[in-house]
Design an enzyme around this catalytic site. Structure first.
Site: not given
Length: 400
Positions: A114, A121, A186, A188, A220, A224, A227, A240, A244, A347
């Site tokens: 990844d 971002h 996420e 992607e 993904d 948080r 993480q 993570k 996925t 975000e």
């Protein structure tokens, strides 16, 4: 020629797209292509052709490994099957409504990497976590940052996502263990590698299309709080690696020819092995949409991604690392400059401080029962817009 398949025109899955997937209509796993609201059993219509052996295994693995000439031959067969009226009688019995089949992970994932390819971002996240420093690390404009994930945790769209458990620590408190309280999405794009490369031999940017079979959407999922506690000094791991999700349909690179655009202007001179190659560029004009419980919360533009697919491949192999059939290379979160173009709730919610409207409610991070869907469109070679296969997942409660 336009397709004779009813419902193909205007569907986003027309004869100029034809993404690949693996499905079961009740007789076992089969390789197919999406056309309109149907899936064509490509293995069945190819039984008397020279490419039949590549489609007979109920997985895309043999086709991925066969290389560009075989990819072109199979795509030509699929296109001719759904556009030639003379073949309708033989082909039509092998069409199955998409809603009536079960989809599977279409290939064996070898390795999963990844990346962190969106400047918007990376800047937004850096500003949250390093408010007194430059949001971008000093190496960010010089190389595509990435981390190595777990191939065994990659699941096909529609697979439920169990809320992960792990260690976290609130500021000033002792570490605790339990279900994540900050489950995130996420949005992607992932590149699917077909032909591999020898160990010790870097792959140059100009060889990208000789190794990459196609693309799919990817979520993904990220915890948080887990993480944040674990990622220094070695980067993401348990926050993570629990799941996925990838779309069930792989769009071949050939279908994206009309979507190719210049990447954003480079603000730092790139080292020669990462330099943008001559000819058509490999930025991609994809328009993503992120839905939570049926409400669109974001529309990330992929054309803003700083690092391109060829550069990801070139950097990954620059130390001699080998590519393998089925490698999955994710772009990292796709985000744009506008507030509603962020590809993560981290975000959109400003690190949990600003609730995101979601239908009749709001979210900072995901709750049990939430359904996340990522979709995308792109210009097609036929002049319309193709739709990438969406990726969706429903959050389930943590297990004891």
């Amino acid at each position: 020629m336009s397709s004779w398949v009813s419902g193909a025109a205007g569907s986003g899955f027309e004869e100029d797209h034809l993404p690949y997937g693996v499905f079961d209509a009740g007789t076992g796993r089969r390789v197919g292509v999406r056309i309109g609201h149907d899936v064509l059993d490509l293995a069945a219509v190819a039984e008397d052709s020279e490419v039949s052996v590549l489609l007979a295994a109920g997985t895309l693995d043999p086709l991925l490994a066969a290389g560009p000439a075989a990819w072109s031959a199979v795509r030509s067969l699929a296109h001719e099957s759904v556009t030639n009226p003379a073949r309708r009688g033989a082909v039509e019995p092998h069409l199955h409504p998409v809603d009536s089949v079960r989809m599977f992970l279409p290939f064996t994932v070898a390795d999963y990497v990844d990346f962190y390819a969106s400047e918007w971002h990376a800047t937004a996240v850096g500003a949250m976590f390093r408010p007194d420093a430059d949001p971008l690390p000093p190496n960010w404009k010089h190389l595509p940052i990435g981390y190595h994930g777990r191939a065994g945790s990659v699941v096909v769209s529609g697979t439920p996502i169990v809320r992960p458990r792990g260690q976290a620590r609130l500021p000033g408190a002792a570490p605790t263990f339990g279900p994540t309280q900050r489950l995130d999405l996420e949005a992607e794009l992932a590149y699917v590698v077909g032909t591999g490369s020898p160990l010790g031999t870097p792959v140059p940017t100009e060889a990208f299309a000789r190794h990459v079979f196609g693309v799919c959407l990817l979520n993904d999922w990220s915890a948080r709080d887990i993480q944040a506690w674990e990622y220094r000094p070695l980067g993401p791991m348990l926050g993570k690696s629990f799941a996925t999700s990838v779309g069930a349909w792989i769009t071949p690179l050939a279908a994206l020819a009309a979507a190719r655009v210049d990447p954003p202007p480079r603000t730092h001179r790139l080292l020669p092995y990462l330099a943008d190659g001559a000819g058509l560029p490999w930025g991609l004009d994809l328009s993503l949409a992120v839905e939570v419980n049926g409400t669109v919360v974001s529309r990330p533009p992929f054309a803003t991604m700083y690092w391109t697919g060829p550069q990801l491949i070139a950097h990954l192999t620059s130390n001699g690392a080998a590519l393998r059939r089925g490698d999955l290379l994710a772009s990292g979160t796709v985000s744009g400059p506008a507030p509603d173009e962020a590809g993560s709730l981290l975000e959109l919610s400003a690190n949990g401080t600003r609730p995101v409207p979601c239908g009749g409610s709001s979210r900072t991070f995901l709750l049990d029962g939430d359904v996340v869907t990522i979709a995308a469109t792109a210009p097609s070679t036929g002049g319309g817009r193709l739709r990438l296969g969406e990726v969706t997942g429903t959050v389930r409660p943590a297990r004891d």
